[in-house]
Write a protein that holds these residues in place. Structure first.
Motif, PDB file in Angstrom:
ATOM      1  N   LEU A 100       0.830  -1.221  -0.042  1.00 33.50           N
ATOM      2  CA  LEU A 100      -0.070  -0.071   0.006  1.00 33.50           C
ATOM      3  C   LEU A 100       0.934   1.448  -0.077  1.00 33.50           C
ATOM      4  CD1 LEU A 100      -3.066  -1.266   2.630  1.00 33.50           C
ATOM      5  CD2 LEU A 100      -3.160  -0.785  -0.021  1.00 33.50           C
ATOM      6  N   GLY A 101       2.018   1.105   0.624  1.00 32.63           N
ATOM      7  CA  GLY A 101       2.825   2.499   0.535  1.00 32.63           C
ATOM      8  C   GLY A 101       3.678   2.499  -0.555  1.00 32.63           C
ATOM      9  N   MET A 102       3.943   1.591  -1.363  1.00 30.70           N
ATOM     10  CA  MET A 102       4.430   1.741  -2.707  1.00 30.70           C
ATOM     11  C   MET A 102       3.360   2.324  -3.514  1.00 30.70           C
ATOM     12  SD  MET A 102       7.518   1.134  -2.162  1.00 30.70           S
ATOM     13  CE  MET A 102       8.054   1.244  -3.792  1.00 30.70           C
ATOM     14  N   LEU A 103       2.227   1.952  -3.576  1.00 30.64           N
ATOM     15  CA  LEU A 103       1.059   2.413  -4.407  1.00 30.64           C
ATOM     16  C   LEU A 103       0.878   3.808  -4.283  1.00 30.64           C
ATOM     17  CD1 LEU A 103      -1.657  -0.340  -4.024  1.00 30.64           C
ATOM     18  CD2 LEU A 103      -0.161   0.048  -6.068  1.00 30.64           C
ATOM     19  N   GLY A 104       1.088   4.405  -3.243  1.00 25.73           N
ATOM     20  CA  GLY A 104       0.980   5.764  -2.876  1.00 25.73           C
ATOM     21  C   GLY A 104       2.099   6.687  -3.372  1.00 25.73           C
ATOM     22  N   ARG A 105       3.379   5.950  -3.625  1.00 30.58           N
ATOM     23  CA  ARG A 105       4.480   6.607  -4.134  1.00 30.58           C
ATOM     24  C   ARG A 105       4.513   7.139  -5.436  1.00 30.58           C
ATOM     25  NH1 ARG A 105       8.795   6.920  -0.753  1.00 30.58           N
ATOM     26  NH2 ARG A 105       8.641   5.820   0.982  1.00 30.58           N
ATOM     27  N   ARG A 106       4.916   8.146  -5.858  1.00 27.57           N
ATOM     28  CA  ARG A 106       4.958   8.849  -7.173  1.00 27.57           C
ATOM     29  C   ARG A 106       6.460   9.592  -7.322  1.00 27.57           C
ATOM     30  NH1 ARG A 106       0.321   9.467  -9.856  1.00 27.57           N
ATOM     31  NH2 ARG A 106      -1.635   9.248  -8.566  1.00 27.57           N
ATOM     32  N   SER A 107       7.091   9.504  -8.707  1.00 28.08           N
ATOM     33  CA  SER A 107       8.355  10.286  -8.818  1.00 28.08           C
ATOM     34  C   SER A 107       8.058  11.848  -8.924  1.00 28.08           C
ATOM     35  CB  SER A 107       8.761   9.800 -10.370  1.00 28.08           C
ATOM     36  OG  SER A 107       8.033  10.322 -11.290  1.00 28.08           O
ATOM     37  N   THR A 108       8.959  12.489  -8.588  1.00 31.58           N
ATOM     38  CA  THR A 108       8.870  13.981  -8.346  1.00 31.58           C
ATOM     39  C   THR A 108       8.264  14.273  -9.791  1.00 31.58           C
ATOM     40  OG1 THR A 108      10.817  13.865  -7.079  1.00 31.58           O
ATOM     41  CG2 THR A 108      10.193  15.999  -8.345  1.00 31.58           C
ATOM     42  N   ALA A 109       8.583  13.877 -10.928  1.00 36.13           N
ATOM     43  CA  ALA A 109       8.173  14.212 -12.382  1.00 36.13           C
ATOM     44  C   ALA A 109       6.591  14.091 -12.499  1.00 36.13           C
ATOM     45  CB  ALA A 109       8.748  13.487 -13.621  1.00 36.13           C
ATOM     46  N   GLN A 110       6.080  12.844 -11.916  1.00 39.69           N
ATOM     47  CA  GLN A 110       4.628  12.677 -11.725  1.00 39.69           C
ATOM     48  C   GLN A 110       3.834  13.552 -10.987  1.00 39.69           C
ATOM     49  OE1 GLN A 110       5.025   8.451 -10.871  1.00 39.69           O
ATOM     50  NE2 GLN A 110       3.990   7.951 -12.588  1.00 39.69           N
ATOM     51  N   GLU A 111       4.603  13.987  -9.730  1.00 37.89           N
ATOM     52  CA  GLU A 111       3.862  14.728  -8.634  1.00 37.89           C
ATOM     53  C   GLU A 111       3.608  16.118  -9.291  1.00 37.89           C
ATOM     54  OE1 GLU A 111       6.499  14.552  -5.265  1.00 37.89           O
ATOM     55  OE2 GLU A 111       5.421  12.731  -4.538  1.00 37.89           O
ATOM     56  N   GLN A 112       4.785  16.785 -10.220  1.00 30.07           N
ATOM     57  CA  GLN A 112       4.621  17.969 -10.655  1.00 30.07           C
ATOM     58  C   GLN A 112       3.452  18.065 -11.459  1.00 30.07           C
ATOM     59  OE1 GLN A 112       8.444  18.871 -12.398  1.00 30.07           O
ATOM     60  NE2 GLN A 112       9.448  19.034 -10.434  1.00 30.07           N
ATOM     61  N   GLY A 131      -2.253   9.532  -1.143  1.00 23.34           N
ATOM     62  CA  GLY A 131      -2.518   8.041  -1.525  1.00 23.34           C
ATOM     63  C   GLY A 131      -4.347   8.119  -1.497  1.00 23.34           C
ATOM     64  N   LEU A 132      -4.778   9.121  -0.861  1.00 23.78           N
ATOM     65  CA  LEU A 132      -6.309   8.793  -0.702  1.00 23.78           C
ATOM     66  C   LEU A 132      -7.011   9.676  -2.073  1.00 23.78           C
ATOM     67  CD1 LEU A 132      -6.779   9.789   2.850  1.00 23.78           C
ATOM     68  CD2 LEU A 132      -7.099   7.357   1.580  1.00 23.78           C
ATOM     69  N   PHE A 133      -6.326  10.288  -2.675  1.00 27.14           N
ATOM     70  CA  PHE A 133      -6.557  11.153  -3.895  1.00 27.14           C
ATOM     71  C   PHE A 133      -5.845  10.988  -4.869  1.00 27.14           C
ATOM     72  CE2 PHE A 133      -7.709  13.630   0.158  1.00 27.14           C
ATOM     73  CZ  PHE A 133      -9.284  13.549  -0.125  1.00 27.14           C
ATOM     74  N   PRO A 134      -5.716  10.023  -5.720  1.00 26.57           N
ATOM     75  CA  PRO A 134      -4.713   9.641  -6.768  1.00 26.57           C
ATOM     76  C   PRO A 134      -4.956  10.832  -7.709  1.00 26.57           C
ATOM     77  CG  PRO A 134      -5.973   7.533  -6.246  1.00 26.57           C
ATOM     78  CD  PRO A 134      -6.409   8.775  -5.313  1.00 26.57           C
ATOM     79  N   GLY A 135      -3.835  11.179  -8.504  1.00 26.14           N
ATOM     80  CA  GLY A 135      -3.871  12.163  -9.605  1.00 26.14           C
ATOM     81  C   GLY A 135      -4.120  13.395  -9.083  1.00 26.14           C
ATOM     82  N   TYR A 136      -4.004  13.869  -7.887  1.00 25.15           N
ATOM     83  CA  TYR A 136      -4.358  15.172  -7.217  1.00 25.15           C
ATOM     84  C   TYR A 136      -3.295  15.542  -6.361  1.00 25.15           C
ATOM     85  CZ  TYR A 136      -9.037  14.979  -9.314  1.00 25.15           C
ATOM     86  OH  TYR A 136      -9.871  14.682 -10.340  1.00 25.15           O
ATOM     87  N   SER A 137      -2.949  16.874  -6.220  1.00 23.56           N
ATOM     88  CA  SER A 137      -1.879  17.223  -5.152  1.00 23.56           C
ATOM     89  C   SER A 137      -2.753  17.674  -4.154  1.00 23.56           C
ATOM     90  CB  SER A 137      -0.989  18.316  -5.884  1.00 23.56           C
ATOM     91  OG  SER A 137      -1.471  19.290  -6.153  1.00 23.56           O
ATOM     92  N   VAL A 138      -2.543  17.615  -2.809  1.00 21.35           N
ATOM     93  CA  VAL A 138      -3.077  18.340  -1.695  1.00 21.35           C
ATOM     94  C   VAL A 138      -2.181  19.309  -1.138  1.00 21.35           C
ATOM     95  CG1 VAL A 138      -4.665  16.430  -1.362  1.00 21.35           C
ATOM     96  CG2 VAL A 138      -2.462  16.492  -0.241  1.00 21.35           C
ATOM     97  N   ALA A 139      -2.919  20.346  -0.430  1.00 18.03           N
ATOM     98  CA  ALA A 139      -2.119  21.371   0.476  1.00 18.03           C
ATOM     99  C   ALA A 139      -1.529  20.908   1.572  1.00 18.03           C
ATOM    100  CB  ALA A 139      -2.999  22.481   0.848  1.00 18.03           C
TER     101      ALA A 139
END
Length: 105
Positions: free
Chosen positions: A18-30, A85-93
């Motif tokens: 589950l922890g690995m599912l929530g991880r994204r690369s820096t490029a993806q997070e941007q 991890g709760l909101f895939p595809g979005y960034s949160v504050a």
């Protein structure tokens, strides 16, 4: 495999997966879009960009100090926002909050 080994290994492996599912690369997070508070998933979990705007009936003294930045689901990408991890595809504050907050271990 012994039952004892299985009983102790399964929760550890599940948590790791589950922890690995929530991880994204820096490029993806941007590339993540900021989560809009009117998003159905955000509404369901009472997400707010600023914890000061949280509903006092939900975010009470027992929850004081809970912020996205110190949640187990949050992965920081810069100082102000990160992936969740709760909101895939979005960034949160980082200063945000939702009722899905979980303590980092």
């Amino acid at each position: 495999m012994k039952r004892r080994t299985l009983v102790t290994a399964v929760p550890i492996l599940t948590a790791f997966a589950l922890g690995m599912l929530g991880r994204r690369s820096t490029a993806q997070e941007q590339q993540l879009k900021p989560l809009d508070q009117s998003n159905p998933a955000a509404k369901a979990l009472h997400y707010v960009d600023n914890v000061a705007d949280a509903d006092p009936g939900i975010y009470d003294d027992a929850r004081a100090g809970e912020l996205c930045r110190n949640c187990a689901h949050f992965r920081a990408s810069d100082g102000a926002r990160g992936s969740c991890g709760l909101f895939p595809g979005y960034s949160v504050a980082a200063q945000g909050w939702c009722s899905g907050w979980a303590k980092k271990v």
